[in-house]
Design an enzyme around this catalytic site. Structure first.
Site, PDB file in Angstrom:
ATOM      1  CB  SER A  48      52.783  59.354  69.294  1.00 43.28           C
ATOM      2  OG  SER A  48      51.492  58.862  69.115  1.00 43.28           O
ATOM      3  CG  ASP A 106      48.336  58.247  62.026  1.00 42.01           C
ATOM      4  OD1 ASP A 106      47.714  57.403  62.704  1.00 42.01           O
ATOM      5  OD2 ASP A 106      49.082  59.104  62.531  1.00 42.01           O
ATOM      6  CG  HIS A 166      50.506  56.748  64.870  1.00 44.44           C
ATOM      7  ND1 HIS A 166      50.174  58.066  64.734  1.00 44.44           N
ATOM      8  CD2 HIS A 166      51.001  56.618  66.134  1.00 44.44           C
ATOM      9  CE1 HIS A 166      50.450  58.716  65.850  1.00 44.44           C
ATOM     10  NE2 HIS A 166      50.965  57.855  66.713  1.00 44.44           N
TER      11      HIS A 166
END
Length: 410
Positions: free
Chosen positions: A260, A355, A383
């Site tokens: 991330s 996302d 995501h």
């Protein structure tokens, strides 16, 4: 910016879990907790259901308040007491499971962000995080192989960097000076830190690799100056020097896996440290557009459980969110600063096409800069592209680090 691939309707909509803990629990997190998936991985549903019933009943909706964080404490206390009793009765496996569950409860209590600073607003989250680490290390000390913390000197520190770097390290049992093993260097995210990667370390060590975990600038225990874009480069140089000095680790086979917000740093490291890495994987990574005022004007309405721009602002060293929105793209974008125009080591970009935290455009734009890239993007996924992206990530690492080994099933 042309229309987002996410779609104008989604880009401008407020996702259904926004606005209250009740909405978040009933439309999103209850399912995640029941399946032990992000951010409840390694947790137990029975630990969380009464906590969220209490939060809903008491109308506690702001996760940044002490009231939210403290609501989790009674369950943690009960789990720790039960774990201590199990350990005293020589039930090591049960004790480890209970300590781990307690650590996961603390993870959600300090969610979504812990800053390295000591601002008064951060104290309850910081205390929960410190307790999470303590209980997690009690659990991981009972694993085979064990996971340990090691604090190393930040030998490349400069300006406002701190003096030491805390790492989590887990070595496969076969690692030795006569048998150095490949390394997967995990760069954590905005809300997931060193104690939040149990399953990854299981998968990594089961494949005969070592796991080294460090937090990214501006989060948790990272010593890197969050306001300095180059502090990450110094941070990784110190970690890679440490890896090179460990005889059980093969510093010729080090792969980075950025998770991330950590994916941003995996991209950067693939360029700045390309000669020291065999490859880098940027998983759910932002690079440029996620810092644009247009994206930031809507991201708080998207899939992230809570608001995110305030946490991003503090993570990148800004005093105010307004200043972050106005200035961060020019200062930190890997495109604006020219970082990605350099050559890179092998670099895999992974994400979901839908996302709403960082736009898929942030992966696609990189194919027009620097050296060749690899990518795998999942239609209809959010995501990180979970769950479909995980088998791809391990297969890519297997081909990179252990090309002649038999395939390990996830």
């Amino acid at each position: 910016m042309p229309p987002w691939i996410l779609g104008e309707e989604r880009f401008n909509s407020v996702y259904p879990h926004k606005g209250s803990i009740k909405a978040l629990w009933e439309t999103k997190w209850k399912f995640c907790s029941s399946k032990s998936i992000y951010p409840f991985h390694d947790g137990a549903f029975e630990d969380f259901e009464p906590i969220f019933e209490k939060l809903i009943a008491e109308n506690i909706n702001d996760p940044f308040t002490d009231a939210y964080t403290s609501a989790f404490t009674p369950v943690v206390d009960a789990l720790e007491k039960e774990a201590d009793a199990a350990l005293a009765s020589n039930q090591a496996g049960r004790a480890s499971d209970l300590y781990r569950r307690a650590a996961v409860v603390l993870r959600i209590s300090r969610f979504p962000y812990v800053s390295p600073t000591t601002r008064p607003s951060n104290q309850a989250k910081r205390a929960a995080f410190n307790r999470q680490k303590d209980l997690y290390l009690k659990a991981s000390a009972l694993w085979t192989p064990v996971l340990k913390e090691e604090v190393i000197p930040h030998t490349h520190r400069a300006s406002n960097d701190g003096p030491s770097i805390p790492l989590y390290i887990r070595l496969p049992v076969e690692a030795s000076a006569s048998n150095p093993v490949p390394v997967v260097f995990l760069m954590t995210g905005l809300d997931g830190y060193r104690p939040d990667n149990s399953q990854r370390t299981h998968e990594i060590t089961n494949r005969g690799w070592a796991a080294v975990i460090a937090e990214i600038p501006g989060t948790a225990d990272s010593p890197a100056d969050p306001a300095d874009p180059e502090s990450a480069d110094r941070l990784w140089s110190s970690v890679l020097d440490f890896i090179a000095q460990r005889p059980e680790l093969d510093d010729a086979r080090v792969a980075v896996w950025g998770l991330s917000a950590g994916g941003f740093y995996a991209i950067r490291a693939a360029c700045t440290h390309r000669k020291r890495l065999i490859g880098a994987m940027a998983h759910g990574a932002g690079s440029h557009h996620f810092l644009s005022p247009e994206w930031l004007s809507k991201v708080n309405d998207h899939e992230y459980p809570f608001t995110i721009t305030d946490s991003w602002a503090e993570k990148y060293g800004y005093e105010t969110t307004e200043e972050f929105i106005r200035d961060s793209q020019k200062k930190f974008s890997l495109v604006e600063t020219g970082v990605v125009d350099q050559p890179n080591c092998r670099l895999l970009l992974l994400n979901g096409v839908d996302d709403g935290v960082v736009p898929i455009e942030d992966s696609l734009i990189l194919f027009n800069h620097g050296g060749p890239k690899e990518g795998r993007f999942f239609e209809g996924m959010l995501h990180m592209g979970y769950p479909n992206s995980l088998p791809v990530s391990y297969k890519w690492l297997e081909d990179l680090l252990s090309p002649n080994a038999s395939e390990v099933k996830n």
